[in-house]
Write a protein that holds these residues in place. Structure first.
Motif, PDB file in Angstrom:
ATOM      1  N   THR A   2      51.723  46.065  41.340  1.00 52.79           N
ATOM      2  CA  THR A   2      50.716  46.416  42.326  1.00 52.79           C
ATOM      3  C   THR A   2      49.422  45.713  41.961  1.00 52.79           C
ATOM      4  O   THR A   2      48.924  45.865  40.868  1.00 52.79           O
ATOM      5  N   ILE A   3      48.878  44.943  42.895  1.00 51.74           N
ATOM      6  CA  ILE A   3      47.611  44.258  42.681  1.00 51.74           C
ATOM      7  C   ILE A   3      46.608  44.853  43.653  1.00 51.74           C
ATOM      8  O   ILE A   3      46.782  44.772  44.863  1.00 51.74           O
ATOM      9  N   ARG A   4      45.562  45.465  43.113  1.00 49.75           N
ATOM     10  CA  ARG A   4      44.582  46.119  43.961  1.00 49.75           C
ATOM     11  C   ARG A   4      43.323  45.269  44.046  1.00 49.75           C
ATOM     12  O   ARG A   4      42.894  44.680  43.073  1.00 49.75           O
ATOM     13  N   HIS A   5      42.723  45.264  45.224  1.00 49.43           N
ATOM     14  CA  HIS A   5      41.499  44.522  45.465  1.00 49.43           C
ATOM     15  C   HIS A   5      40.419  45.488  45.917  1.00 49.43           C
ATOM     16  O   HIS A   5      40.688  46.462  46.624  1.00 49.43           O
ATOM     17  N   ALA A   6      39.194  45.188  45.529  1.00 55.84           N
ATOM     18  CA  ALA A   6      38.086  46.072  45.871  1.00 55.84           C
ATOM     19  C   ALA A   6      37.908  46.175  47.384  1.00 55.84           C
ATOM     20  O   ALA A   6      37.519  47.203  47.909  1.00 55.84           O
ATOM     21  N   THR A   7      38.168  45.117  48.124  1.00 52.50           N
ATOM     22  CA  THR A   7      37.966  45.103  49.565  1.00 52.50           C
ATOM     23  C   THR A   7      39.127  45.684  50.341  1.00 52.50           C
ATOM     24  O   THR A   7      39.022  45.950  51.523  1.00 52.50           O
ATOM     25  N   GLY A   8      40.277  45.825  49.677  1.00 57.87           N
ATOM     26  CA  GLY A   8      41.462  46.296  50.371  1.00 57.87           C
ATOM     27  C   GLY A   8      42.206  45.193  51.078  1.00 57.87           C
ATOM     28  O   GLY A   8      43.221  45.441  51.715  1.00 57.87           O
ATOM     29  N   ARG A   9      41.695  43.938  51.052  1.00 60.30           N
ATOM     30  CA  ARG A   9      42.395  42.834  51.697  1.00 60.30           C
ATOM     31  C   ARG A   9      43.576  42.399  50.852  1.00 60.30           C
ATOM     32  O   ARG A   9      43.565  42.516  49.641  1.00 60.30           O
ATOM     33  N   SER A  10      44.563  41.861  51.487  1.00 63.41           N
ATOM     34  CA  SER A  10      45.686  41.294  50.750  1.00 63.41           C
ATOM     35  C   SER A  10      45.299  39.927  50.231  1.00 63.41           C
ATOM     36  O   SER A  10      44.378  39.288  50.749  1.00 63.41           O
ATOM     37  N   PRO A  11      45.986  39.398  49.173  1.00 69.11           N
ATOM     38  CA  PRO A  11      45.667  38.074  48.678  1.00 69.11           C
ATOM     39  C   PRO A  11      45.847  36.997  49.737  1.00 69.11           C
ATOM     40  O   PRO A  11      45.191  35.965  49.709  1.00 69.11           O
ATOM     41  N   GLN A  12      46.738  37.235  50.726  1.00 64.28           N
ATOM     42  CA  GLN A  12      46.981  36.221  51.739  1.00 64.28           C
ATOM     43  C   GLN A  12      45.905  36.235  52.831  1.00 64.28           C
ATOM     44  O   GLN A  12      45.712  35.254  53.549  1.00 64.28           O
ATOM     45  N   ASP A  13      45.215  37.397  52.958  1.00 65.10           N
ATOM     46  CA  ASP A  13      44.228  37.529  54.016  1.00 65.10           C
ATOM     47  C   ASP A  13      43.004  36.679  53.690  1.00 65.10           C
ATOM     48  O   ASP A  13      42.723  35.695  54.358  1.00 65.10           O
ATOM     49  N   LEU A  50      41.197  52.011  33.904  1.00 64.72           N
ATOM     50  CA  LEU A  50      39.821  51.878  33.429  1.00 64.72           C
ATOM     51  C   LEU A  50      39.256  50.502  33.757  1.00 64.72           C
ATOM     52  O   LEU A  50      38.089  50.372  34.141  1.00 64.72           O
ATOM     53  N   VAL A  51      40.086  49.472  33.588  1.00 61.72           N
ATOM     54  CA  VAL A  51      39.657  48.112  33.923  1.00 61.72           C
ATOM     55  C   VAL A  51      39.272  48.029  35.399  1.00 61.72           C
ATOM     56  O   VAL A  51      38.238  47.441  35.764  1.00 61.72           O
ATOM     57  N   ARG A  52      40.073  48.628  36.252  1.00 61.33           N
ATOM     58  CA  ARG A  52      39.786  48.600  37.692  1.00 61.33           C
ATOM     59  C   ARG A  52      38.506  49.359  38.019  1.00 61.33           C
ATOM     60  O   ARG A  52      37.742  48.972  38.912  1.00 61.33           O
ATOM     61  N   GLU A  53      38.257  50.457  37.301  1.00 63.76           N
ATOM     62  CA  GLU A  53      37.024  51.200  37.529  1.00 63.76           C
ATOM     63  C   GLU A  53      35.803  50.397  37.102  1.00 63.76           C
ATOM     64  O   GLU A  53      34.765  50.408  37.782  1.00 63.76           O
ATOM     65  N   LEU A  54      35.910  49.707  35.968  1.00 62.49           N
ATOM     66  CA  LEU A  54      34.792  48.922  35.467  1.00 62.49           C
ATOM     67  C   LEU A  54      34.520  47.689  36.326  1.00 62.49           C
ATOM     68  O   LEU A  54      33.372  47.275  36.481  1.00 62.49           O
ATOM     69  N   ARG A  55      35.578  47.098  36.880  1.00 64.29           N
ATOM     70  CA  ARG A  55      35.437  45.861  37.653  1.00 64.29           C
ATOM     71  C   ARG A  55      36.278  45.967  38.921  1.00 64.29           C
ATOM     72  O   ARG A  55      37.357  45.380  39.011  1.00 64.29           O
ATOM     73  N   PRO A  56      35.808  46.717  39.923  1.00 65.46           N
ATOM     74  CA  PRO A  56      36.626  46.920  41.126  1.00 65.46           C
ATOM     75  C   PRO A  56      36.998  45.630  41.847  1.00 65.46           C
ATOM     76  O   PRO A  56      37.996  45.575  42.549  1.00 65.46           O
ATOM     77  N   GLY A  57      36.194  44.584  41.694  1.00 62.95           N
ATOM     78  CA  GLY A  57      36.486  43.340  42.393  1.00 62.95           C
ATOM     79  C   GLY A  57      37.526  42.469  41.733  1.00 62.95           C
ATOM     80  O   GLY A  57      37.893  41.426  42.283  1.00 62.95           O
TER      81      GLY A  57
END
Length: 267
Positions: A2-13, A50-57
């Motif tokens: 699972t790869i999460r992005h801060a914007t919610g966009r997919s990598p292809q978008d 924790l990494v995702r919380e520190l750097r949501p982008g």
């Protein structure tokens, strides 16, 4: 994976509204060893959280060398198929066999930049302090530290250079914190072991002895360290480093350094 992005966009978008697409940051691909003990994977995923919380982008994903899923080849293949750039960040404290052989072998041909191992780093010493304090040791008082001997207990390696690196960490921890002494111990077959280290600290006059596991996640080796410490009469045993915020910041620092080096090389 699972790869999460801060914007919610997919990598292809890669775009919002009508604006041109801009490449996002590469995936932080955390490479963990894996274990049959479910606490290992739970700790790794908590650390990624924790990494995702520190750097949501910054998108993050996990891959394992052994025992757990997903394995490294699976994740690398999925990233390549999607055309998603990534930086591999080993969840390793030192440069032993896994760092020198296993991970390079698993990533061979992937073209992914690989970050350095986590240690040595002042952030790891801060995480060790945190866990000792959580175990009940007064780490704030200089007088208390001067009466306390600490066992820095790691896995141990057949690689002499890796063991020498651990001794350097122990020396730096003593120098910067003012412990009475810091002795190294190994949980593997390679001596010295925890009872020897505890006995050495007592012989040197330490009034209080604490054992600090220099390991990321719970499992067989930390359990072995805790049992040996209790048998040897240590006063307290700290938890493993686990999902400490210092480790999350260190992972991001290693990721940033490797990503910058890869950009400079491509330029």
């Amino acid at each position: 994976m699972t790869i999460r992005h801060a914007t919610g966009r997919s990598p292809q978008d890669g775009r919002t509204g009508g604006s041109p697409a801009r490449p996002g940051p590469p995936v932080l691909l955390l490479i963990a060893h894996g274990s049959r003990d479910p606490r290992h994977a739970a700790t790794v995923e908590a650390l990624v959280g924790l990494v995702r919380e520190l750097r949501p982008g910054t998108p993050a994903a996990t891959a394992y060398l052994d025992h757990c899923a997903p394995r490294i080849p699976q994740v690398v293949q999925r990233l390549a198929a999607a055309g998603t750039p990534a930086v591999a960040v080993p969840l390793l404290l030192g440069r032993a066999y896994h760092a020198k052989t296993d991970i390079p072998g698993a990533l061979r041909g992937s073209g992914l930049p690989v970050a350095d191992v986590l240690g040595p780093s002042p952030l790891l010493l801060a995480a060790l302090d945190r866990r000792l304090a959580e175990a009940g040791l007064n780490t704030v008082s200089p007088a208390g530290r001067a009466r306390t001997g600490v066992v820095l207990a790691a896995a141990g390696s057949s690689d002499p250079a890796a063991n020498a690196g651990l001794r350097a960490v122990a020396a730096e921890w003593r120098r910067t914190r003012g412990w009475a002494s810091v002795e190294v111990a190994h949980a593997s077959a390679v001596p010295p072991h925890v009872p020897q280290a505890v006995a050495s600290l007592r012989a040197a006059g330490a009034e209080r002895i604490a054992v600090a596991p220099y390991l990321v996640a719970p499992g067989l080796l930390p359990d072995r360290i805790a049992a040996a410490a209790a048998e040897a009469g240590a006063d307290l045993v700290a938890p493993v480093l686990g999902a400490a915020p210092e480790l999350a910041r260190l992972l991001l620092h290693r990721y940033d350094t490797a990503a910058s080096a890869a950009r400079a090389l491509s330029a």
